[in-house]
Design an enzyme around this catalytic site. Sequence first.
Site, PDB file in Angstrom:
ATOM      1  N   ASP A  20      -7.648 -43.523  15.826  1.00  0.00           N
ATOM      2  CA  ASP A  20      -8.768 -44.313  16.351  1.00  0.00           C
ATOM      3  C   ASP A  20      -8.971 -43.945  17.824  1.00  0.00           C
ATOM      4  O   ASP A  20      -8.199 -43.195  18.407  1.00  0.00           O
ATOM      5  CB  ASP A  20      -8.505 -45.812  16.186  1.00  0.00           C
ATOM      6  CG  ASP A  20      -7.366 -46.299  17.071  1.00  0.00           C
ATOM      7  OD1 ASP A  20      -6.300 -45.655  17.052  1.00  0.00           O
ATOM      8  OD2 ASP A  20      -7.520 -47.297  17.792  1.00  0.00           O
ATOM      9  N   HIS A  22      -5.441 -39.103   9.064  1.00  0.00           N
ATOM     10  CA  HIS A  22      -6.368 -40.160   9.481  1.00  0.00           C
ATOM     11  C   HIS A  22      -6.511 -40.004  10.988  1.00  0.00           C
ATOM     12  O   HIS A  22      -5.799 -40.621  11.779  1.00  0.00           O
ATOM     13  CB  HIS A  22      -5.809 -41.529   9.107  1.00  0.00           C
ATOM     14  CG  HIS A  22      -6.692 -42.667   9.520  1.00  0.00           C
ATOM     15  ND1 HIS A  22      -7.616 -43.224   8.686  1.00  0.00           N
ATOM     16  CD2 HIS A  22      -6.798 -43.340  10.692  1.00  0.00           C
ATOM     17  CE1 HIS A  22      -8.257 -44.201   9.314  1.00  0.00           C
ATOM     18  NE2 HIS A  22      -7.775 -44.294  10.535  1.00  0.00           N
ATOM     19  N   ASP A  60      -1.370 -37.484   1.175  1.00  0.00           N
ATOM     20  CA  ASP A  60      -2.110 -36.777   2.231  1.00  0.00           C
ATOM     21  C   ASP A  60      -3.602 -37.081   2.091  1.00  0.00           C
ATOM     22  O   ASP A  60      -4.375 -36.245   1.644  1.00  0.00           O
ATOM     23  CB  ASP A  60      -1.821 -35.279   2.118  1.00  0.00           C
ATOM     24  CG  ASP A  60      -2.466 -34.495   3.250  1.00  0.00           C
ATOM     25  OD1 ASP A  60      -2.844 -35.118   4.267  1.00  0.00           O
ATOM     26  OD2 ASP A  60      -2.594 -33.267   3.103  1.00  0.00           O
ATOM     27  N   GLU A 114      -1.785 -41.429   9.520  1.00  0.00           N
ATOM     28  CA  GLU A 114      -2.417 -41.402  10.828  1.00  0.00           C
ATOM     29  C   GLU A 114      -1.588 -40.541  11.791  1.00  0.00           C
ATOM     30  O   GLU A 114      -0.496 -40.069  11.449  1.00  0.00           O
ATOM     31  CB  GLU A 114      -2.584 -42.835  11.382  1.00  0.00           C
ATOM     32  CG  GLU A 114      -3.536 -42.870  12.564  1.00  0.00           C
ATOM     33  CD  GLU A 114      -4.069 -44.260  12.918  1.00  0.00           C
ATOM     34  OE1 GLU A 114      -3.842 -45.215  12.168  1.00  0.00           O
ATOM     35  OE2 GLU A 114      -4.732 -44.352  13.964  1.00  0.00           O
TER      36      GLU A 114
END
Length: 560
Positions: free
Chosen positions: A164, A483, A529, A538
């Site tokens: 993020d 991610h 994955d 992540e």
Amino acid sequence: MLTIYGKKKEPEFGSNSPFRIYVDQAGYLPDSRKTAVIPFETKVFAITDENGDKHFEGEVTHFGQDECSGDDVYIADFSAFRRPGSYRVTAEGKSSALFRISDGVYKELFFDVTKAFYYFRCGCDLDKRFAGVYSHPRCHCGFAEILAEGGEVNVRGGWHDAGDYGRYVTAGACACAQLLYSYKLFPELFGKMNLNIPESGSGVPDILSECRYELEWMLRMQRDDGAVYHKVTTMNHAPFIMPERDTDKLYVFNVSSSATADFCALCALAAGIYKDYDEDFSKRLKRASVRAFNWLEEHPEPVIFFNPPGCNTGVYSEEFDFDNRYWAAAELYSLTGEKRYHDLFLAIYGSPFFEGRSYLKTSLGYMNIGGLGSLAYIMCRNEDKNSGISRQLADLFATEAYWLADKYKKSGYGAALEDWEYYWGSNMVLLHHGIKFVLAAMLTNDNEFYTCAEEQLHVLLGRNPLGISYVTGHGEYASRCPHYRPSAADGIEESVPGLVIGGPNRDLSDSYAKTLIPAGTPPMRCYVDDERCFSLNETTIYWNSPAVLLLAALESRKKN
Ligand code: 9MR
Ligand code: ZN
């Protein structure tokens, strides 16, 4: 040339690996212990080269049931085979991924996991010269609204936290401190390291320039009264878009005592290191650190961070902050030698909080960060040698390492983890254990601990029940769909190399993980994955930073 398997694809549970014998896909140092794990019955194995020519044969040993994977495993030990080259382990017509035996096996990996921080930079253009195909324009440069007090502030810069685009002080302080300790422990190694970043060639070691990028941001996160804001993020996580397209409003959220203490510690640590390169910067860091400390003194009770309603970005909440304060006191004492800081350090050291939780004095994560305080104290030149505390702390690290070594021996794959340790970010746990082995080796001069440390790296890099390397770009069969928003949005097939993946998580903490992995799956197999599975796949800065520290230790040892 390596063939890369498993293009971005519909994920499947279980191993998609075309290989059935599991090795460290980066490889092994010639004189190190070298083993492959074979999860099927066989008596013998061979080492073959890329042409299929045989170079070594051996008998396997039957380890038996491995608890965390459920596998019945056989160990192929080829430590005696030292000839540099590229090989596979073969048995019963099956084979491992390609791996190298060489003095240089960690070199590229070490570079990539360190360079990764440059790709996490926020608020500047990532130029083609330094980022190659991963270049992109600057992001998140607007002012942020201060939620509690109103008004706006410029908190540009720093590293994105993870997959993020948030920037969080405790997580950032942990990662940055681990990089600074990597430098502090192994300055010669980093003195020579050219990361090809904009600051390269400036006369300051690149690792310190990279850390300064984070520190300059963090200094902006301090409020006038010395407290430090916990995080700057948008109200909600962005969709899978490039960071420069994430133009939602930025907010600076409340202050917290854990963020203020971590900031205090990090700035003191950094002030000591940058003194040799930039006196003014060092002074700025020290002033900021002392101001944070003053605020902490005025606020002895924990000021805990919670997300306000409507916000879904990371929380990094901590119910207590005495480990953070312990670290802060240790670093300021180490920097200044002043009694004021020593007194607080001693008070927390002997406080009932630590009773029965001595592991908090050695743990190295953002949640429990006391280990960095202990390290600061052990390395501190001001320490009153008569108090014996340094010795006690060194003993704590050593005792823990003996206990970890026992766990390592009980694992068929050589991971020093028990089943409960496969939680969100278990690869970080693996790396922290690796670092503890290294610290124990340095503190006790017992070289066996270096072997244990390398063995943790082998698990990360493919000697595990899914046969997958959890570092992007490293290994014939490695995680490829992290991610990590840029990787999902940049249209480039291969992800930025050198990103450490969170890894198996038996708690299956996101909804996709729950749909893809059957309940009751053995902990080490709880991984897919898939870029949607943020609790498995992540990347974060504080999962990369322990890899830097561990690899630095192994690389610098090799040179001696
Ligand atoms: O790494 C964190 C993990 O230990 C926690 O269990 C999890 C849930 O609180 O959060 C993880 O941190 C995430 C953070 O909140 C936001 N950025 C991405 C982090 C990694 O997944
Ligand atoms: Zn950004």
